[in-house]
Design a protein around this motif. Structure first.
Motif, PDB file in Angstrom:
ATOM      1  N   ALA A  92      26.355   0.272  57.545  1.00 54.01           N
ATOM      2  CA  ALA A  92      25.866   0.863  56.300  1.00 54.01           C
ATOM      3  C   ALA A  92      26.963   1.656  55.593  1.00 54.01           C
ATOM      4  N   VAL A  93      27.748   2.414  56.368  1.00 59.27           N
ATOM      5  CA  VAL A  93      28.858   3.170  55.771  1.00 59.27           C
ATOM      6  C   VAL A  93      29.900   2.229  55.183  1.00 59.27           C
ATOM      7  N   LEU A  94      30.199   1.152  55.910  1.00 57.45           N
ATOM      8  CA  LEU A  94      31.176   0.178  55.415  1.00 57.45           C
ATOM      9  C   LEU A  94      30.678  -0.520  54.154  1.00 57.45           C
ATOM     10  N   CYS A  95      29.395  -0.817  54.122  1.00 60.24           N
ATOM     11  CA  CYS A  95      28.816  -1.444  52.933  1.00 60.24           C
ATOM     12  C   CYS A  95      28.896  -0.515  51.727  1.00 60.24           C
ATOM     13  N   LEU A  96      28.636   0.773  51.948  1.00 59.44           N
ATOM     14  CA  LEU A  96      28.724   1.737  50.849  1.00 59.44           C
ATOM     15  C   LEU A  96      30.154   1.855  50.332  1.00 59.44           C
ATOM     16  N   LEU A 150      36.732 -10.011  48.192  1.00 59.87           N
ATOM     17  CA  LEU A 150      36.702  -9.395  49.516  1.00 59.87           C
ATOM     18  C   LEU A 150      35.649  -8.287  49.603  1.00 59.87           C
ATOM     19  N   SER A 151      35.567  -7.462  48.577  1.00 65.43           N
ATOM     20  CA  SER A 151      34.587  -6.367  48.601  1.00 65.43           C
ATOM     21  C   SER A 151      33.153  -6.892  48.530  1.00 65.43           C
ATOM     22  N   SER A 152      32.917  -7.870  47.665  1.00 67.38           N
ATOM     23  CA  SER A 152      31.560  -8.422  47.570  1.00 67.38           C
ATOM     24  C   SER A 152      31.159  -9.142  48.857  1.00 67.38           C
ATOM     25  N   ASN A 153      32.119  -9.817  49.515  1.00 63.17           N
ATOM     26  CA  ASN A 153      31.824 -10.458  50.797  1.00 63.17           C
ATOM     27  C   ASN A 153      31.458  -9.422  51.853  1.00 63.17           C
ATOM     28  N   CYS A 154      32.188  -8.315  51.876  1.00 57.71           N
ATOM     29  CA  CYS A 154      31.880  -7.248  52.842  1.00 57.71           C
ATOM     30  C   CYS A 154      30.506  -6.642  52.578  1.00 57.71           C
ATOM     31  N   VAL A 155      30.203  -6.403  51.299  1.00 64.35           N
ATOM     32  CA  VAL A 155      28.881  -5.856  50.965  1.00 64.35           C
ATOM     33  C   VAL A 155      27.774  -6.823  51.364  1.00 64.35           C
ATOM     34  N   LEU A 156      27.977  -8.107  51.102  1.00 69.75           N
ATOM     35  CA  LEU A 156      26.959  -9.101  51.416  1.00 69.75           C
ATOM     36  C   LEU A 156      26.715  -9.211  52.920  1.00 69.75           C
ATOM     37  N   VAL A 157      27.785  -9.327  53.704  1.00 68.08           N
ATOM     38  CA  VAL A 157      27.641  -9.516  55.158  1.00 68.08           C
ATOM     39  C   VAL A 157      27.067  -8.272  55.815  1.00 68.08           C
ATOM     40  N   CYS A 158      27.589  -7.101  55.460  1.00 68.07           N
ATOM     41  CA  CYS A 158      27.123  -5.865  56.101  1.00 68.07           C
ATOM     42  C   CYS A 158      25.666  -5.562  55.753  1.00 68.07           C
ATOM     43  N   SER A 159      25.301  -5.728  54.481  1.00 68.13           N
ATOM     44  CA  SER A 159      23.913  -5.465  54.095  1.00 68.13           C
ATOM     45  C   SER A 159      22.956  -6.467  54.737  1.00 68.13           C
ATOM     46  N   MET A 160      23.376  -7.731  54.831  1.00 75.44           N
ATOM     47  CA  MET A 160      22.518  -8.738  55.445  1.00 75.44           C
ATOM     48  C   MET A 160      22.307  -8.456  56.941  1.00 75.44           C
ATOM     49  N   GLN A 161      23.385  -8.102  57.645  1.00 74.92           N
ATOM     50  CA  GLN A 161      23.251  -7.828  59.070  1.00 74.92           C
ATOM     51  C   GLN A 161      22.441  -6.560  59.331  1.00 74.92           C
ATOM     52  N   CYS A 162      22.590  -5.557  58.485  1.00 76.16           N
ATOM     53  CA  CYS A 162      21.748  -4.357  58.630  1.00 76.16           C
ATOM     54  C   CYS A 162      20.275  -4.689  58.410  1.00 76.16           C
ATOM     55  N   PHE A 163      19.978  -5.486  57.402  1.00 72.73           N
ATOM     56  CA  PHE A 163      18.593  -5.833  57.107  1.00 72.73           C
ATOM     57  C   PHE A 163      17.977  -6.671  58.227  1.00 72.73           C
ATOM     58  N   ILE A 164      18.712  -7.689  58.693  1.00 76.73           N
ATOM     59  CA  ILE A 164      18.167  -8.564  59.739  1.00 76.73           C
ATOM     60  C   ILE A 164      18.015  -7.812  61.055  1.00 76.73           C
ATOM     61  N   ALA A 165      18.980  -6.956  61.392  1.00 80.08           N
ATOM     62  CA  ALA A 165      18.878  -6.194  62.639  1.00 80.08           C
ATOM     63  C   ALA A 165      17.713  -5.214  62.604  1.00 80.08           C
ATOM     64  N   MET A 179      21.183  -6.791  69.671  1.00 81.94           N
ATOM     65  CA  MET A 179      22.550  -6.848  70.185  1.00 81.94           C
ATOM     66  C   MET A 179      23.019  -8.289  70.334  1.00 81.94           C
ATOM     67  N   LYS A 180      22.122  -9.176  70.754  1.00 81.23           N
ATOM     68  CA  LYS A 180      22.480 -10.593  70.833  1.00 81.23           C
ATOM     69  C   LYS A 180      22.808 -11.138  69.446  1.00 81.23           C
ATOM     70  N   TYR A 181      22.027 -10.726  68.448  1.00 80.06           N
ATOM     71  CA  TYR A 181      22.296 -11.169  67.076  1.00 80.06           C
ATOM     72  C   TYR A 181      23.655 -10.671  66.594  1.00 80.06           C
ATOM     73  N   PHE A 182      23.983  -9.412  66.888  1.00 81.19           N
ATOM     74  CA  PHE A 182      25.278  -8.874  66.492  1.00 81.19           C
ATOM     75  C   PHE A 182      26.432  -9.601  67.194  1.00 81.19           C
ATOM     76  N   ARG A 183      26.236  -9.943  68.472  1.00 81.30           N
ATOM     77  CA  ARG A 183      27.294 -10.666  69.180  1.00 81.30           C
ATOM     78  C   ARG A 183      27.498 -12.073  68.615  1.00 81.30           C
ATOM     79  N   GLU A 184      26.405 -12.738  68.276  1.00 75.77           N
ATOM     80  CA  GLU A 184      26.539 -14.097  67.753  1.00 75.77           C
ATOM     81  C   GLU A 184      27.111 -14.129  66.337  1.00 75.77           C
ATOM     82  N   CYS A 185      26.896 -13.063  65.576  1.00 78.04           N
ATOM     83  CA  CYS A 185      27.401 -13.001  64.201  1.00 78.04           C
ATOM     84  C   CYS A 185      28.665 -12.150  64.087  1.00 78.04           C
TER      85      CYS A 185
END
Length: 276
Positions: A92-96, A150-165, A179-185
């Motif tokens: 979340a901090v990285l996405c911000l 690069l910034s939009s890719n980081c925002v997209l990936v980080c926000s998506m992983q936070c939401f799914i987790a 944790m399994k989801y985080f390891r696979e992604c």
């Protein structure tokens, strides 16, 4: 008649003797059977007690194993939950941070690519000709677009992983599944994080080019020097942090202690002095 009576008495005595012997043998056999029965009853508790003791030991061992398994499950679940929460917070901090860099880059891009009036910023600037201005504009556009991607890719990936987790953690065995989801992604997350740390110095370069395009000679030179010093300082900080991170990970993988015995006291006192 007297002979008959004497013989009859003798026969009776013989019969009585035989009957007594039979009775004595019967009584002896009965006593022996009773003794054997008593001995058997004395031995059976010992025989039956052994399996009970074995069963009790097995039951206690099974109970201890169940308790240890439950405790290990509780500890692993708590550790997994803690790791998931830390990962979500860091993402979340990285996405911000990436979103802030993205907004600033869009603002700089729009400001630098706006129409320049005749006799405006190019007079007295570092760029002596129109061709130089166009070349710098092309480089600026490329760097700014790279920062956006690069910034939009980081925002997209980080926000998506936070939401799914946050959704996965609410299911059965949620922390372990998260944790399994985080390891696979982890591959996509690594690309996003590396892209963000690359986009920051590139964003400083875009600021430098924007200053060259939009300002006159003296403020442009001052801003370029300051931005170059800031970019070099940021790169050195990144190299230092990456070096120490790699050092700690390598020592941890080899099983070495965090501090040496001679340097532990000095390191602790140094940490206390820096905190004060």
């Amino acid at each position: 008649m007297e002979l008959y009576n004497a013989e009859s008495f003798r026969n009776r005595d013989l019969l009585d003797a035989v009957i007594q012997k039979k009775e004595e043998t019967k009584t002896k056999e009965h006593e022996e059977k009773q003794k054997e029965h008593v001995l058997h009853m004395r031995r059976t508790p010992e025989i039956t007690s052994r399996p009970s003791s074995r069963m009790s030991s097995k039951q206690t061992s099974l109970q201890t194993e169940q308790v240890s398994k439950e405790q290990s499950n509780v500890t692993t679940e708590s550790v997994a939950k803690n790791n998931v929460s830390q990962t979500i917070n860091s993402l979340a901090v990285l996405c911000l941070a990436a979103s802030v860099v993205l907004v600033l880059d869009i603002y700089v891009f729009l400001m630098a690519t706006s129409d320049v009036p005749d006799g405006g910023f190019r007079n007295g600037s570092l760029l002596s000709s129109v061709k130089q201005y166009e070349d710098v504009t092309e480089v600026f556009t490329a760097f700014s677009t790279l920062v956006m991607i690069l910034s939009s890719n980081c925002v997209l990936v980080c926000s998506m992983q936070c939401f799914i987790a946050s959704k996965v953690i609410k299911t059965i065995d949620g922390p372990e599944r998260a944790m399994k989801y985080f390891r696979e992604c982890s591959s996509s997350r690594l690309v996003a994080v590396v892209g963000f740390f690359i986009s920051f110095p590139v964003f400083l370069l875009t600021l430098m080019l924007c200053v060259v395009l939009r300002m006159k000679r003296t403020p442009a030179l001052t801003a370029v020097v300051v931005l170059i010093c800031g970019t070099m300082l940021g790169l050195l900080c990144m190299v230092q942090n990456i070096y120490h991170w790699y050092d700690e990970m390598s020592t941890a993988s080899r099983g070495l202690p965090a501090y040496k015995d001679n340097n532990k006291g000095s390191d602790v006192s140094r940490d206390l002095n820096t905190l004060v």
